[in-house]
Write a protein that holds these residues in place. Sequence first.
Motif, PDB file in Angstrom:
ATOM      1  N   ASN A   1       4.604   2.626   9.138  1.00 12.02           N
ATOM      2  CA  ASN A   1       3.429   2.802   9.985  1.00 12.02           C
ATOM      3  C   ASN A   1       2.605   4.019   9.572  1.00 12.02           C
ATOM      4  OD1 ASN A   1       4.241   0.576  11.372  1.00 12.02           O
ATOM      5  ND2 ASN A   1       4.769   1.631  13.272  1.00 12.02           N
ATOM      6  N   GLY A   2       3.250   4.997   8.975  1.00 11.70           N
ATOM      7  CA  GLY A   2       2.556   6.207   8.571  1.00 11.70           C
ATOM      8  C   GLY A   2       1.935   6.144   7.188  1.00 11.70           C
ATOM      9  N   SER A   3       2.052   5.019   6.515  1.00 11.34           N
ATOM     10  CA  SER A   3       1.503   4.883   5.161  1.00 11.34           C
ATOM     11  C   SER A   3      -0.021   4.786   5.187  1.00 11.34           C
ATOM     12  CB  SER A   3       2.056   3.633   4.475  1.00 11.34           C
ATOM     13  OG  SER A   3       3.452   3.709   4.304  1.00 11.34           O
ATOM     14  N   LYS A   4      -0.634   5.366   4.178  1.00  9.96           N
ATOM     15  CA  LYS A   4      -2.071   5.162   3.944  1.00  9.96           C
ATOM     16  C   LYS A   4      -2.166   4.027   2.937  1.00  9.96           C
ATOM     17  CE  LYS A   4      -6.364   7.568   2.648  1.00  9.96           C
ATOM     18  NZ  LYS A   4      -7.043   7.277   3.924  1.00  9.96           N
ATOM     19  N   ALA A   5      -2.778   2.896   3.331  1.00 10.06           N
ATOM     20  CA  ALA A   5      -2.681   1.669   2.539  1.00 10.06           C
ATOM     21  C   ALA A   5      -4.044   1.170   2.072  1.00 10.06           C
ATOM     22  CB  ALA A   5      -1.993   0.584   3.356  1.00 10.06           C
ATOM     23  N   LEU A   6      -4.029   0.549   0.892  1.00  5.12           N
ATOM     24  CA  LEU A   6      -5.230  -0.037   0.305  1.00  5.12           C
ATOM     25  C   LEU A   6      -4.953  -1.483  -0.067  1.00  5.12           C
ATOM     26  CD1 LEU A   6      -8.102   0.164  -1.005  1.00  5.12           C
ATOM     27  CD2 LEU A   6      -6.932   0.844  -3.125  1.00  5.12           C
ATOM     28  N   SER A   7      -5.886  -2.371   0.296  1.00  5.19           N
ATOM     29  CA  SER A   7      -5.853  -3.759  -0.169  1.00  5.19           C
ATOM     30  C   SER A   7      -6.964  -3.935  -1.192  1.00  5.19           C
ATOM     31  CB  SER A   7      -6.052  -4.729   1.001  1.00  5.19           C
ATOM     32  OG  SER A   7      -6.114  -6.056   0.527  1.00  5.19           O
ATOM     33  N   ILE A   8      -6.602  -4.336  -2.411  1.00  2.00           N
ATOM     34  CA  ILE A   8      -7.543  -4.431  -3.535  1.00  2.00           C
ATOM     35  C   ILE A   8      -8.055  -5.856  -3.656  1.00  2.00           C
ATOM     36  CG2 ILE A   8      -7.796  -4.129  -6.022  1.00  2.00           C
ATOM     37  CD1 ILE A   8      -5.337  -2.209  -5.810  1.00  2.00           C
ATOM     38  N   GLY A   9      -9.376  -6.022  -3.636  1.00  2.00           N
ATOM     39  CA  GLY A   9      -9.950  -7.357  -3.672  1.00  2.00           C
ATOM     40  C   GLY A   9      -9.772  -8.060  -2.347  1.00  2.00           C
ATOM     41  N   ALA A  10     -10.123  -7.366  -1.260  1.00  2.00           N
ATOM     42  CA  ALA A  10      -9.782  -7.834   0.088  1.00  2.00           C
ATOM     43  C   ALA A  10     -10.777  -8.830   0.667  1.00  2.00           C
ATOM     44  CB  ALA A  10      -9.669  -6.629   1.025  1.00  2.00           C
ATOM     45  N   ARG A  11     -11.876  -9.080  -0.020  1.00  2.00           N
ATOM     46  CA  ARG A  11     -12.899 -10.017   0.456  1.00  2.00           C
ATOM     47  C   ARG A  11     -13.344  -9.657   1.870  1.00  2.00           C
ATOM     48  NH1 ARG A  11     -10.146 -15.441  -2.049  1.00  2.00           N
ATOM     49  NH2 ARG A  11     -10.686 -15.012  -4.229  1.00  2.00           N
TER      50      ARG A  11
ATOM     51  N   ASN B   1      -1.990   1.420  10.526  1.00  2.79           N
ATOM     52  CA  ASN B   1      -3.368   1.545  11.001  1.00  2.79           C
ATOM     53  C   ASN B   1      -4.298   2.246  10.010  1.00  2.79           C
ATOM     54  OD1 ASN B   1      -2.935   0.254  13.525  1.00  2.79           O
ATOM     55  ND2 ASN B   1      -1.910   2.107  14.254  1.00  2.79           N
ATOM     56  N   ASP B   2      -3.759   3.104   9.154  1.00  3.52           N
ATOM     57  CA  ASP B   2      -4.587   3.807   8.175  1.00  3.52           C
ATOM     58  C   ASP B   2      -4.709   2.935   6.927  1.00  3.52           C
ATOM     59  OD1 ASP B   2      -6.087   5.627   6.833  1.00  3.52           O
ATOM     60  OD2 ASP B   2      -4.550   7.193   6.728  1.00  3.52           O
ATOM     61  N   SER B   3      -5.437   1.836   7.083  1.00  4.35           N
ATOM     62  CA  SER B   3      -5.558   0.832   6.014  1.00  4.35           C
ATOM     63  C   SER B   3      -7.023   0.508   5.775  1.00  4.35           C
ATOM     64  CB  SER B   3      -4.811  -0.457   6.386  1.00  4.35           C
ATOM     65  OG  SER B   3      -3.460  -0.204   6.656  1.00  4.35           O
ATOM     66  N   VAL B   4      -7.340   0.204   4.532  1.00  5.29           N
ATOM     67  CA  VAL B   4      -8.700  -0.166   4.163  1.00  5.29           C
ATOM     68  C   VAL B   4      -8.644  -1.106   2.966  1.00  5.29           C
ATOM     69  CG1 VAL B   4      -9.071   1.727   2.514  1.00  5.29           C
ATOM     70  CG2 VAL B   4     -11.030   0.789   3.775  1.00  5.29           C
ATOM     71  N   GLY B   5      -9.701  -1.858   2.764  1.00  3.41           N
ATOM     72  CA  GLY B   5      -9.790  -2.738   1.603  1.00  3.41           C
ATOM     73  C   GLY B   5     -11.008  -2.410   0.767  1.00  3.41           C
TER      74      GLY B   5
ATOM     75  N   SER C   1      -2.360  -6.090  -3.861  1.00  5.69           N
ATOM     76  CA  SER C   1      -3.414  -6.952  -4.400  1.00  5.69           C
ATOM     77  C   SER C   1      -2.872  -8.330  -4.743  1.00  5.69           C
ATOM     78  CB  SER C   1      -4.044  -6.335  -5.651  1.00  5.69           C
ATOM     79  OG  SER C   1      -5.116  -7.163  -6.105  1.00  5.69           O
ATOM     80  N   ASN C   2      -3.685  -9.331  -4.473  1.00 13.71           N
ATOM     81  CA  ASN C   2      -3.371 -10.691  -4.913  1.00 13.71           C
ATOM     82  C   ASN C   2      -4.489 -11.229  -5.815  1.00 13.71           C
ATOM     83  OD1 ASN C   2      -5.384 -11.080  -3.010  1.00 13.71           O
ATOM     84  ND2 ASN C   2      -4.145 -12.306  -1.614  1.00 13.71           N
ATOM     85  N   VAL C   3      -5.221 -10.298  -6.462  1.00 15.18           N
ATOM     86  CA  VAL C   3      -6.331 -10.714  -7.335  1.00 15.18           C
ATOM     87  C   VAL C   3      -6.184 -10.148  -8.749  1.00 15.18           C
ATOM     88  CG1 VAL C   3      -7.960 -11.032  -5.429  1.00 15.18           C
ATOM     89  CG2 VAL C   3      -7.780  -8.791  -6.548  1.00 15.18           C
ATOM     90  N   PHE C   4      -4.964  -9.880  -9.179  1.00 14.17           N
ATOM     91  CA  PHE C   4      -4.780  -9.386 -10.547  1.00 14.17           C
ATOM     92  C   PHE C   4      -5.401 -10.340 -11.563  1.00 14.17           C
ATOM     93  CE2 PHE C   4      -2.430  -9.341 -14.564  1.00 14.17           C
ATOM     94  CZ  PHE C   4      -2.571  -8.002 -14.933  1.00 14.17           C
ATOM     95  N   ASP C   5      -5.336 -11.634 -11.300  1.00 17.48           N
ATOM     96  CA  ASP C   5      -5.878 -12.616 -12.232  1.00 17.48           C
ATOM     97  C   ASP C   5      -7.398 -12.526 -12.372  1.00 17.48           C
ATOM     98  OD1 ASP C   5      -5.567 -13.734  -9.453  1.00 17.48           O
ATOM     99  OD2 ASP C   5      -6.829 -15.308 -10.295  1.00 17.48           O
ATOM    100  N   HIS C   6      -8.059 -11.797 -11.472  1.00 15.32           N
ATOM    101  CA  HIS C   6      -9.509 -11.642 -11.549  1.00 15.32           C
ATOM    102  C   HIS C   6      -9.910 -10.428 -12.383  1.00 15.32           C
ATOM    103  CE1 HIS C   6     -11.018 -14.593  -8.414  1.00 15.32           C
ATOM    104  NE2 HIS C   6      -9.702 -14.730  -8.396  1.00 15.32           N
TER     105      HIS C   6
END
Length: 246
Positions: free
Chosen positions: A109-119, A133-137, A167-172
């Motif tokens: 819960n305390g992680s600062k998270a990034l979603s890459i290619g989040a559309r 909660n500290d998440s962004v894309g 990320s689930n867009v490595f193929d891009h």
Amino acid sequence: MKAHLAKLPLILKPFVLFLLLSLSVLALLSLQTPRHSLSTTAAAAEEELPSDLKIRPGYASYDAYLQRQLNKTLNPKLREIWTTRDWDRKVKVFSQFFDNMKQRGLISNGSKALSIGARVGQEVAALKRVGVNDSVGIDLVPSPPLVLKGDFHHQPFDDETFDFEFSNVFDHALYPRKFVGEIERTLKHGGICVLHVLLSRRADKYSANDLYSVKPLEKLFKQSELVEVRTIDGFGLDTEVVFKKK
């Protein structure tokens, strides 16, 4: 030179003259041939990838590549589907993925998270649903407040910003080295990166590369160690690969 030619038999003189003329022309052409620039060498180095990772041809420029990606991301029919019919289903499945990662100690819960290619931000919404909660894309097209505008070949963040990247867009990625390099740059030491990839077949028509094993990823992640590989069913992707930055 003329004295030497005069001493040659008559039958050999035309041959020798032709040879000398040919050598002169070749020497002149060699002086006029342009040398490869440093940028061309650098571009070639980027393409020297492991054999199980193939870049798809057909992009005349980086702008052409970006435009092709935008053609999908800005498609009004797809965006409507992503934000309505697909939203609840995908947020639910991603929530299950991230909850499982929490149980495995990959994220907290305390992680600062990034979603890459989040559309439109389905993955970010899922991270927040499970308490991260500290998440962004990031994506080429922003979707406030969940997704910022950003190119994953050049993330708009400082070094060592995130504890967790997904990320689930490595193929891009047209430049896989840059894609991975930016992940390792923005991950904190000890941070976790999770990729969902497709190994069993070619990806969709918007993909820029095709990956046929995990080995290329191991070579690209130079500052990280491979933690885990497992089979998944993730919206057409079949393998989850986990790396930890040293």
